[in-house]
Design a protein around this motif. Structure first.
Motif, PDB file in Angstrom:
ATOM      1  N   SER A 242       0.821  -1.219   0.000  1.00 21.22           N
ATOM      2  CA  SER A 242       0.000   0.000   0.000  1.00 21.22           C
ATOM      3  C   SER A 242       0.853   1.267   0.000  1.00 21.22           C
ATOM      4  O   SER A 242       0.347   2.353  -0.293  1.00 21.22           O
ATOM      5  N   ASP A 243       2.143   1.131   0.316  1.00 20.96           N
ATOM      6  CA  ASP A 243       3.041   2.286   0.270  1.00 20.96           C
ATOM      7  C   ASP A 243       3.469   2.492  -1.173  1.00 20.96           C
ATOM      8  O   ASP A 243       4.253   1.721  -1.726  1.00 20.96           O
ATOM      9  N   THR A 244       2.961   3.535  -1.807  1.00 22.26           N
ATOM     10  CA  THR A 244       3.188   3.738  -3.237  1.00 22.26           C
ATOM     11  C   THR A 244       4.297   4.747  -3.534  1.00 22.26           C
ATOM     12  O   THR A 244       4.508   5.098  -4.697  1.00 22.26           O
ATOM     13  N   THR A 245       5.002   5.182  -2.508  1.00 20.75           N
ATOM     14  CA  THR A 245       6.103   6.129  -2.705  1.00 20.75           C
ATOM     15  C   THR A 245       7.425   5.384  -2.672  1.00 20.75           C
ATOM     16  O   THR A 245       7.719   4.670  -1.709  1.00 20.75           O
ATOM     17  N   ALA A 246       8.218   5.542  -3.724  1.00 19.85           N
ATOM     18  CA  ALA A 246       9.513   4.865  -3.783  1.00 19.85           C
ATOM     19  C   ALA A 246      10.449   5.463  -2.734  1.00 19.85           C
ATOM     20  O   ALA A 246      10.478   6.676  -2.513  1.00 19.85           O
ATOM     21  N   ALA A 247      11.244   4.588  -2.107  1.00 25.70           N
ATOM     22  CA  ALA A 247      12.237   5.054  -1.144  1.00 25.70           C
ATOM     23  C   ALA A 247      13.387   5.754  -1.847  1.00 25.70           C
ATOM     24  O   ALA A 247      14.016   6.659  -1.295  1.00 25.70           O
ATOM     25  N   ALA A 248      13.682   5.331  -3.066  1.00 29.08           N
ATOM     26  CA  ALA A 248      14.740   5.942  -3.867  1.00 29.08           C
ATOM     27  C   ALA A 248      14.525   5.574  -5.325  1.00 29.08           C
ATOM     28  O   ALA A 248      13.993   4.499  -5.630  1.00 29.08           O
ATOM     29  N   THR A 249      14.943   6.474  -6.216  1.00 25.15           N
ATOM     30  CA  THR A 249      14.829   6.238  -7.655  1.00 25.15           C
ATOM     31  C   THR A 249      16.090   6.747  -8.343  1.00 25.15           C
ATOM     32  O   THR A 249      16.582   7.825  -8.015  1.00 25.15           O
ATOM     33  N   THR A 250      16.606   5.962  -9.273  1.00 24.05           N
ATOM     34  CA  THR A 250      17.816   6.357  -9.987  1.00 24.05           C
ATOM     35  C   THR A 250      17.470   7.258 -11.174  1.00 24.05           C
ATOM     36  O   THR A 250      16.309   7.357 -11.591  1.00 24.05           O
ATOM     37  N   ASP A 251      18.478   7.884 -11.740  1.00 28.37           N
ATOM     38  CA  ASP A 251      18.321   8.581 -13.009  1.00 28.37           C
ATOM     39  C   ASP A 251      18.170   7.559 -14.124  1.00 28.37           C
ATOM     40  O   ASP A 251      18.503   6.378 -13.961  1.00 28.37           O
ATOM     41  N   THR A 252      17.688   8.003 -15.268  1.00 32.81           N
ATOM     42  CA  THR A 252      17.545   7.108 -16.412  1.00 32.81           C
ATOM     43  C   THR A 252      18.891   6.909 -17.104  1.00 32.81           C
ATOM     44  O   THR A 252      19.765   7.782 -17.080  1.00 32.81           O
ATOM     45  N   VAL A 253      19.053   5.735 -17.701  1.00 32.22           N
ATOM     46  CA  VAL A 253      20.239   5.420 -18.500  1.00 32.22           C
ATOM     47  C   VAL A 253      19.775   4.815 -19.818  1.00 32.22           C
ATOM     48  O   VAL A 253      18.670   4.268 -19.903  1.00 32.22           O
ATOM     49  N   PRO A 254      20.591   4.888 -20.857  1.00 31.59           N
ATOM     50  CA  PRO A 254      20.187   4.305 -22.145  1.00 31.59           C
ATOM     51  C   PRO A 254      20.139   2.783 -22.078  1.00 31.59           C
ATOM     52  O   PRO A 254      20.898   2.160 -21.344  1.00 31.59           O
ATOM     53  N   ILE A 255      19.258   2.210 -22.870  1.00 33.85           N
ATOM     54  CA  ILE A 255      19.242   0.769 -23.077  1.00 33.85           C
ATOM     55  C   ILE A 255      19.498   0.527 -24.560  1.00 33.85           C
ATOM     56  O   ILE A 255      18.897   1.182 -25.428  1.00 33.85           O
ATOM     57  N   SER A 256      20.418  -0.362 -24.874  1.00 33.98           N
ATOM     58  CA  SER A 256      20.811  -0.598 -26.267  1.00 33.98           C
ATOM     59  C   SER A 256      19.722  -1.354 -27.014  1.00 33.98           C
ATOM     60  O   SER A 256      18.781  -1.898 -26.422  1.00 33.98           O
ATOM     61  N   ARG A 257      19.862  -1.425 -28.322  1.00 33.41           N
ATOM     62  CA  ARG A 257      18.906  -2.159 -29.141  1.00 33.41           C
ATOM     63  C   ARG A 257      18.978  -3.654 -28.867  1.00 33.41           C
ATOM     64  O   ARG A 257      18.047  -4.390 -29.204  1.00 33.41           O
ATOM     65  N   GLN A 258      20.067  -4.085 -28.228  1.00 32.66           N
ATOM     66  CA  GLN A 258      20.177  -5.497 -27.822  1.00 32.66           C
ATOM     67  C   GLN A 258      19.583  -5.731 -26.435  1.00 32.66           C
ATOM     68  O   GLN A 258      19.573  -6.856 -25.940  1.00 32.66           O
ATOM     69  N   GLY A 259      19.121  -4.655 -25.795  1.00 29.77           N
ATOM     70  CA  GLY A 259      18.503  -4.794 -24.482  1.00 29.77           C
ATOM     71  C   GLY A 259      19.491  -4.790 -23.334  1.00 29.77           C
ATOM     72  O   GLY A 259      19.194  -5.330 -22.266  1.00 29.77           O
ATOM     73  N   ASP A 260      20.653  -4.144 -23.531  1.00 27.63           N
ATOM     74  CA  ASP A 260      21.669  -4.084 -22.489  1.00 27.63           C
ATOM     75  C   ASP A 260      21.672  -2.701 -21.838  1.00 27.63           C
ATOM     76  O   ASP A 260      21.612  -1.675 -22.534  1.00 27.63           O
ATOM     77  N   ALA A 261      21.770  -2.688 -20.512  1.00 27.72           N
ATOM     78  CA  ALA A 261      21.825  -1.421 -19.779  1.00 27.72           C
ATOM     79  C   ALA A 261      22.546  -1.625 -18.462  1.00 27.72           C
ATOM     80  O   ALA A 261      22.492  -2.714 -17.877  1.00 27.72           O
ATOM     81  N   ASN A 262      23.214  -0.569 -18.016  1.00 25.37           N
ATOM     82  CA  ASN A 262      23.926  -0.581 -16.732  1.00 25.37           C
ATOM     83  C   ASN A 262      23.552   0.670 -15.949  1.00 25.37           C
ATOM     84  O   ASN A 262      23.601   1.772 -16.488  1.00 25.37           O
ATOM     85  N   ILE A 263      23.205   0.463 -14.706  1.00 31.22           N
ATOM     86  CA  ILE A 263      22.983   1.590 -13.791  1.00 31.22           C
ATOM     87  C   ILE A 263      24.027   1.484 -12.686  1.00 31.22           C
ATOM     88  O   ILE A 263      24.035   0.514 -11.926  1.00 31.22           O
ATOM     89  N   ASN A 264      24.908   2.467 -12.623  1.00 37.02           N
ATOM     90  CA  ASN A 264      25.915   2.553 -11.574  1.00 37.02           C
ATOM     91  C   ASN A 264      25.770   3.919 -10.923  1.00 37.02           C
ATOM     92  O   ASN A 264      26.136   4.938 -11.518  1.00 37.02           O
ATOM     93  N   THR A 265      25.231   3.941  -9.727  1.00 35.23           N
ATOM     94  CA  THR A 265      24.975   5.220  -9.082  1.00 35.23           C
ATOM     95  C   THR A 265      24.962   5.043  -7.576  1.00 35.23           C
ATOM     96  O   THR A 265      25.178   3.946  -7.057  1.00 35.23           O
ATOM     97  N   THR A 266      24.701   6.131  -6.878  1.00 34.79           N
ATOM     98  CA  THR A 266      24.547   6.083  -5.421  1.00 34.79           C
ATOM     99  C   THR A 266      23.173   6.637  -5.077  1.00 34.79           C
ATOM    100  O   THR A 266      22.776   7.688  -5.588  1.00 34.79           O
TER     101      THR A 266
END
Length: 199
Positions: free
Chosen positions: A145-169
């Motif tokens: 029922s808690d609909t607020t995210a505790a944290a959200t990252t910035d967006t990153v690109p996803i390749s046409r092959q479906g590859d993506a990496n998120i490295n953040t704090t």
């Protein structure tokens, strides 16, 4: 046959020295064997501890040495229509497939997420992410029922092959019960195309 006192003395001394050397050798081998056994037991203990950390790292405290205080570590699964809604976030409208995905969150806020081969096999995707060009991820805690995210990252690109990496704090809350990571398409917080789990 007569033996001189000196010869008898030499024989006795040689026998005594040999007995002492044999006793020392037996003790040394015994201690070495005992130490080796202890080393094996210790190794077993370390293996057990490692397994314990692995289990702890799935969700919750991984406070063992060498894991960098990992709070969460999990594989990722693709979403398909009909999957549940979590925290008021709906599954994507297409059947996604994922070759490999994983996420890891450390106590210091270090967040790493890897996607390999997250694509839609049928039109409009045709084994690409289709209209999705970026992804980001959110951490949810507590009841559904808690609909607020505790944290959200910035967006990153996803390749046409479906590859993506998120490295953040991210900012890690002091308490997070029932943590859940959702991966959003094109920064749309109300939808997810991948999440913790396996399929």
């Amino acid at each position: 046959m007569r033996f001189s006192k000196r010869a008898v003395y030499v024989v006795v001394m040689v026998a005594a020295v040999s007995a002492v050397l044999m006793a020392l050798t037996v003790n040394a081998l015994g201690a070495r064997g005992s130490g080796g056994g202890g080393g094996n037991d210790k190794g077993g203990g370390n293996d057990q501890g490692h397994n314990g950390n692995g289990q702890g790292n799935g969700h919750g405290n991984g406070n063992g040495k060498g894991n960098g205080n990992t709070l969460l570590r999990s594989t990722l699964a693709p979403s398909v229509p009909g999957d549940p809604t979590f925290h008021d976030v709906n599954p994507g409208g297409a059947p996604w497939v994922l070759q490999r995905g994983e996420v890891r969150l450390k106590r210091n806020g270090q967040f790493r997420l890897r996607l390999r081969g997250l694509v839609i096999p049928n039109p409009p995707g045709d084994n690409t992410p289709g209209p999705v060009t970026t992804v980001n991820a959110s951490l949810y805690c507590g009841a559904d029922s808690d609909t607020t995210a505790a944290a959200t990252t910035d967006t990153v690109p996803i390749s046409r092959q479906g590859d993506a990496n998120i490295n953040t704090t991210i900012s890690v809350p002091a308490t997070c019960l029932a943590p859940l990571i959702l991966v959003h398409p094109n920064g749309i917080a109300g939808a997810y195309i991948s999440l913790e789990g396996w399929r």
